[in-house]
Write a protein that holds these residues in place. Structure first.
Motif, PDB file in Angstrom:
ATOM      1  N   ARG A 283      44.358  17.734 -25.640  1.00 45.42           N
ATOM      2  CA  ARG A 283      45.580  17.238 -26.293  1.00 45.42           C
ATOM      3  C   ARG A 283      45.590  17.779 -27.716  1.00 45.42           C
ATOM      4  NH1 ARG A 283      49.260  13.049 -25.419  1.00 45.42           N
ATOM      5  NH2 ARG A 283      48.178  12.683 -23.454  1.00 45.42           N
ATOM      6  N   PHE A 284      46.732  18.358 -28.119  1.00 43.50           N
ATOM      7  CA  PHE A 284      46.821  19.030 -29.411  1.00 43.50           C
ATOM      8  C   PHE A 284      48.099  18.587 -30.126  1.00 43.50           C
ATOM      9  CE2 PHE A 284      45.250  21.668 -25.956  1.00 43.50           C
ATOM     10  CZ  PHE A 284      43.940  21.888 -26.346  1.00 43.50           C
ATOM     11  N   THR A 285      48.028  18.514 -31.446  1.00 45.03           N
ATOM     12  CA  THR A 285      49.179  18.091 -32.243  1.00 45.03           C
ATOM     13  C   THR A 285      49.518  19.162 -33.270  1.00 45.03           C
ATOM     14  OG1 THR A 285      48.551  15.772 -32.006  1.00 45.03           O
ATOM     15  CG2 THR A 285      50.119  16.297 -33.737  1.00 45.03           C
ATOM     16  N   VAL A 286      50.809  19.476 -33.388  1.00 43.95           N
ATOM     17  CA  VAL A 286      51.269  20.445 -34.382  1.00 43.95           C
ATOM     18  C   VAL A 286      52.436  19.851 -35.155  1.00 43.95           C
ATOM     19  CG1 VAL A 286      50.544  22.454 -33.041  1.00 43.95           C
ATOM     20  CG2 VAL A 286      52.859  21.558 -32.751  1.00 43.95           C
ATOM     21  N   SER A 287      52.676  20.389 -36.332  1.00 40.25           N
ATOM     22  CA  SER A 287      53.792  19.938 -37.156  1.00 40.25           C
ATOM     23  C   SER A 287      55.090  20.550 -36.657  1.00 40.25           C
ATOM     24  CB  SER A 287      53.561  20.334 -38.613  1.00 40.25           C
ATOM     25  OG  SER A 287      53.595  21.744 -38.741  1.00 40.25           O
ATOM     26  N   GLU A 288      56.197  20.019 -37.164  1.00 42.53           N
ATOM     27  CA  GLU A 288      57.514  20.566 -36.828  1.00 42.53           C
ATOM     28  C   GLU A 288      57.589  22.036 -37.208  1.00 42.53           C
ATOM     29  OE1 GLU A 288      61.584  20.355 -35.545  1.00 42.53           O
ATOM     30  OE2 GLU A 288      60.122  18.729 -35.504  1.00 42.53           O
ATOM     31  N   GLN A 289      57.100  22.368 -38.398  1.00 48.04           N
ATOM     32  CA  GLN A 289      57.149  23.747 -38.876  1.00 48.04           C
ATOM     33  C   GLN A 289      56.317  24.678 -37.994  1.00 48.04           C
ATOM     34  OE1 GLN A 289      55.321  24.471 -42.699  1.00 48.04           O
ATOM     35  NE2 GLN A 289      56.715  26.150 -43.148  1.00 48.04           N
ATOM     36  N   SER A 290      55.094  24.256 -37.641  1.00 52.01           N
ATOM     37  CA  SER A 290      54.234  25.094 -36.806  1.00 52.01           C
ATOM     38  C   SER A 290      54.837  25.293 -35.419  1.00 52.01           C
ATOM     39  CB  SER A 290      52.839  24.477 -36.691  1.00 52.01           C
ATOM     40  OG  SER A 290      52.172  24.493 -37.919  1.00 52.01           O
ATOM     41  N   PHE A 291      55.422  24.220 -34.869  1.00 51.99           N
ATOM     42  CA  PHE A 291      56.012  24.305 -33.535  1.00 51.99           C
ATOM     43  C   PHE A 291      57.198  25.265 -33.531  1.00 51.99           C
ATOM     44  CE2 PHE A 291      58.688  22.801 -30.000  1.00 51.99           C
ATOM     45  CZ  PHE A 291      57.763  22.810 -28.973  1.00 51.99           C
ATOM     46  N   ASN A 292      58.063  25.157 -34.547  1.00 55.88           N
ATOM     47  CA  ASN A 292      59.219  26.049 -34.627  1.00 55.88           C
ATOM     48  C   ASN A 292      58.782  27.497 -34.814  1.00 55.88           C
ATOM     49  OD1 ASN A 292      60.949  23.912 -34.336  1.00 55.88           O
ATOM     50  ND2 ASN A 292      61.401  23.694 -36.502  1.00 55.88           N
ATOM     51  N   SER A 293      57.755  27.705 -35.639  1.00 55.51           N
ATOM     52  CA  SER A 293      57.252  29.071 -35.860  1.00 55.51           C
ATOM     53  C   SER A 293      56.663  29.640 -34.575  1.00 55.51           C
ATOM     54  CB  SER A 293      56.199  29.064 -36.967  1.00 55.51           C
ATOM     55  OG  SER A 293      56.751  28.626 -38.196  1.00 55.51           O
ATOM     56  N   LEU A 294      56.005  28.773 -33.814  1.00 56.62           N
ATOM     57  CA  LEU A 294      55.409  29.210 -32.546  1.00 56.62           C
ATOM     58  C   LEU A 294      56.490  29.648 -31.562  1.00 56.62           C
ATOM     59  CD1 LEU A 294      52.630  29.405 -31.121  1.00 56.62           C
ATOM     60  CD2 LEU A 294      53.060  27.133 -30.201  1.00 56.62           C
ATOM     61  N   LEU A 295      57.576  28.875 -31.479  1.00 57.39           N
ATOM     62  CA  LEU A 295      58.673  29.215 -30.568  1.00 57.39           C
ATOM     63  C   LEU A 295      59.386  30.489 -31.001  1.00 57.39           C
ATOM     64  CD1 LEU A 295      60.319  25.732 -29.821  1.00 57.39           C
ATOM     65  CD2 LEU A 295      58.690  27.010 -28.416  1.00 57.39           C
ATOM     66  N   ALA A 296      59.491  30.687 -32.324  1.00 57.60           N
ATOM     67  CA  ALA A 296      60.215  31.849 -32.836  1.00 57.60           C
ATOM     68  C   ALA A 296      59.371  33.121 -32.799  1.00 57.60           C
ATOM     69  CB  ALA A 296      60.670  31.587 -34.275  1.00 57.60           C
ATOM     70  N   SER A 297      58.059  32.960 -32.629  1.00 57.00           N
ATOM     71  CA  SER A 297      57.167  34.120 -32.652  1.00 57.00           C
ATOM     72  C   SER A 297      57.376  34.977 -31.410  1.00 57.00           C
ATOM     73  CB  SER A 297      55.709  33.663 -32.724  1.00 57.00           C
ATOM     74  OG  SER A 297      54.833  34.757 -32.572  1.00 57.00           O
ATOM     75  N   THR A 298      57.342  36.286 -31.603  1.00 63.12           N
ATOM     76  CA  THR A 298      57.465  37.213 -30.478  1.00 63.12           C
ATOM     77  C   THR A 298      56.103  37.586 -29.913  1.00 63.12           C
ATOM     78  OG1 THR A 298      57.488  39.068 -32.045  1.00 63.12           O
ATOM     79  CG2 THR A 298      59.622  38.187 -31.331  1.00 63.12           C
ATOM     80  N   GLY A 299      55.065  36.941 -30.417  1.00 63.67           N
ATOM     81  CA  GLY A 299      53.714  37.202 -29.926  1.00 63.67           C
ATOM     82  C   GLY A 299      52.813  37.735 -31.026  1.00 63.67           C
ATOM     83  N   GLY A 300      51.526  37.418 -30.897  1.00 60.04           N
ATOM     84  CA  GLY A 300      50.568  37.924 -31.872  1.00 60.04           C
ATOM     85  C   GLY A 300      50.439  37.081 -33.112  1.00 60.04           C
ATOM     86  N   GLN A 301      51.218  36.004 -33.223  1.00 61.64           N
ATOM     87  CA  GLN A 301      51.147  35.145 -34.404  1.00 61.64           C
ATOM     88  C   GLN A 301      50.606  33.774 -33.997  1.00 61.64           C
ATOM     89  OE1 GLN A 301      54.898  34.389 -36.293  1.00 61.64           O
ATOM     90  NE2 GLN A 301      54.012  33.196 -37.971  1.00 61.64           N
ATOM     91  N   SER A 302      49.530  33.356 -34.624  1.00 59.73           N
ATOM     92  CA  SER A 302      48.927  32.067 -34.293  1.00 59.73           C
ATOM     93  C   SER A 302      49.400  31.000 -35.275  1.00 59.73           C
ATOM     94  CB  SER A 302      47.392  32.156 -34.337  1.00 59.73           C
ATOM     95  OG  SER A 302      46.963  32.575 -35.619  1.00 59.73           O
ATOM     96  N   GLN A 303      49.323  29.750 -34.852  1.00 52.50           N
ATOM     97  CA  GLN A 303      49.735  28.625 -35.679  1.00 52.50           C
ATOM     98  C   GLN A 303      48.618  27.585 -35.704  1.00 52.50           C
ATOM     99  OE1 GLN A 303      52.477  28.424 -37.524  1.00 52.50           O
ATOM    100  NE2 GLN A 303      53.152  30.434 -36.803  1.00 52.50           N
ATOM    101  N   PRO A 304      48.392  26.937 -36.843  1.00 56.23           N
ATOM    102  CA  PRO A 304      47.348  25.906 -36.924  1.00 56.23           C
ATOM    103  C   PRO A 304      47.733  24.666 -36.136  1.00 56.23           C
ATOM    104  CG  PRO A 304      48.615  25.971 -38.961  1.00 56.23           C
ATOM    105  CD  PRO A 304      49.069  27.138 -38.141  1.00 56.23           C
ATOM    106  N   MET A 305      46.728  23.951 -35.621  1.00 60.82           N
ATOM    107  CA  MET A 305      46.975  22.729 -34.862  1.00 60.82           C
ATOM    108  C   MET A 305      45.799  21.789 -35.012  1.00 60.82           C
ATOM    109  SD  MET A 305      46.209  23.804 -30.925  1.00 60.82           S
ATOM    110  CE  MET A 305      44.526  24.221 -30.425  1.00 60.82           C
ATOM    111  N   ASN A 306      46.019  20.540 -34.694  1.00 61.96           N
ATOM    112  CA  ASN A 306      44.952  19.540 -34.638  1.00 61.96           C
ATOM    113  C   ASN A 306      44.500  19.372 -33.197  1.00 61.96           C
ATOM    114  OD1 ASN A 306      46.195  18.857 -37.311  1.00 61.96           O
ATOM    115  ND2 ASN A 306      44.708  17.194 -37.213  1.00 61.96           N
ATOM    116  N   ILE A 307      43.191  19.424 -32.954  1.00 63.25           N
ATOM    117  CA  ILE A 307      42.655  19.120 -31.627  1.00 63.25           C
ATOM    118  C   ILE A 307      42.395  17.620 -31.570  1.00 63.25           C
ATOM    119  CG2 ILE A 307      40.793  19.511 -29.989  1.00 63.25           C
ATOM    120  CD1 ILE A 307      40.374  22.248 -31.184  1.00 63.25           C
ATOM    121  N   GLU A 308      43.150  16.923 -30.732  1.00 61.66           N
ATOM    122  CA  GLU A 308      42.997  15.475 -30.613  1.00 61.66           C
ATOM    123  C   GLU A 308      41.922  15.115 -29.584  1.00 61.66           C
ATOM    124  OE1 GLU A 308      44.529  13.758 -32.730  1.00 61.66           O
ATOM    125  OE2 GLU A 308      46.091  15.148 -33.411  1.00 61.66           O
TER     126      GLU A 308
END
Length: 261
Positions: free
Chosen positions: A125-150
Motif C-alpha cells: 500500500r502506497f500513498t502519494v500527494s496530489e501533485q505527485s499523482f498528477n505528475s505521474l499521470l502526465a508523465s510519458t515515461g521515464g519520470q519517477s515520483q516520490p511516495m510513502n510506503i505504508e
C-alpha cells in the motif's frame, strides 16, 4: 490444468524440489527427534503455502477460479484526510492524498467467458500527494515520483524519515550567506596583502599580480553565483506555490463530489 501451464510453474517447482531435498536430509540425519520433527513441520508448512499459491478449480456455479502469484489488481483511492500530513518529498502538508493498493487476486472465469478479479491478499500500500499523482499521470515515461510506503508484504515498515530533503529554501539561503562570507574573507585578505606590500615598499612579483588579478574579478563571479542562488530560491518558491494550488483545487473538487453524493 487449463490456464496454468508448466512454464508458469518453473520457480514454484524449483522451490518444491528444494523443500523435498531438505526433507530427505532431515529424515536421514541423526540427533534429537524433536528437532527433526520441528524441521519437518516447517518444511511442510512452507510446502503447503506454496501449493496454496496456485490452483485451478471449478466452483459450484460452474465458473473456474484461477490463482497464481502473478495475478494481481491495483486499487486507487482518493482520500480527504482529517489532519494535514507531510508526505515524503512533498513540499507542503497534504489534506488530499491518493492511496494505491496492490493485491494478489483470483481470476474467476464465468461460463460465458466474462472474467472478474477477486483480491485475497494485499501485497503493498502506497500513498502519494496530489501533485505527485498528477505528475505521474502526465508523465510519458521515464519520470519517477516520490511516495510513502505504508505497508509491504514481508516487510516491517518503520516510521517515515523526517523530511529533511525539503530544506531546500534554507539550504539555498545558507548558500547565499556562505558566498557572501567567502567574498568578505577574500576582500580582507586582498587588503591585508596590499597593505603589507605597501609597508615593505617591495615590488609585487608576477605570480602575486596574477593572483590578485584573479581575485579582483570576484564581483562578476559573485553576481553570477548570487543570481543563480536567488533564481533557485525563486524556482523553489514557485514549486511550493504550485503544490499549494493543486492541493486547494483537489480539496474543493473532493468536497464538491461529496456534496453531489
Amino acid at each position: 490444468m487449463t490456464y496454468i501451464t508448466p512454464k508458469n510453474l518453473v520457480h514454484i517447482n524449483d522451490r518444491l524440489a528444494s523443500l523435498e531435498l531438505y526433507r530427505e536430509v532431515a529424515m536421514a540425519s541423526s540427533g534429537d527427534e524433536s528437532i527433526r520433527a520441528s524441521i519437518l513441520a516447517k518444511i511442510q508448512m512452507e510446502e503447503d503455502a506454496i501449493r496454496a499459491s496456485y490452483f485451478e478449480r471449478v466452483e459450484p456455479n460452474g465458473s473456474t477460479r484461477v490463482r497464481h502469484p502473478t495475478i494481481a489488481v491495483i486499487e486507487v483511492r482518493h482520500d480527504i484526510l482529517t489532519e494535514p500530513r507531510r508526505l515524503f518529498a512533498n513540499k507542503i502538508n497534504s489534506l488530499v492524498t491518493y492511496t494505491l493498493a496492490v493485491s494478489q487476486a483470483d481470476a474467476v472465469i464465468d461460463l460465458d467467458g466474462v472474467i472478474r478479479y477477486e483480491p485475497y491478499a494485499e501485497v503493498g500500500r502506497f500513498t502519494v500527494s496530489e501533485q505527485s499523482f498528477n505528475s505521474l499521470l502526465a508523465s510519458t515515461g521515464g519520470q519517477s515520483q516520490p511516495m510513502n510506503i505504508e505497508s509491504l508484504q514481508g516487510w516491517l515498515i518503520e516510521a517515515a524519515i523526517p523530511d529533511f530533503f525539503e530544506a531546500s529554501a534554507r539550504t539555498l539561503g545558507d548558500q547565499v550567506d556562505r558566498e557572501i562570507e567567502a567574498r568578505n574573507r577574500t576582500l580582507v585578505g586582498l587588503i591585508e596583502s596590499l597593505q603589507e606590500r605597501q609597508t615593505k615598499g617591495g615590488k609585487l612579483p608576477a605570480s602575486e599580480i596574477e593572483k590578485l588579478s584573479r581575485i579582483l574579478d570576484f564581483p562578476s563571479t559573485f553576481v553570477s553565483n548570487l543570481c543563480h542562488s536567488v533564481g533557485a530560491i525563486a524556482e523553489y518558491a514557485e514549486t511550493v506555490t504550485s503544490a499549494q494550488r493543486l492541493e486547494i483545487e483537489a480539496l474543493i473538487r473532493a468536497h464538491q463530489l461529496q456534496e453531489v453524493k
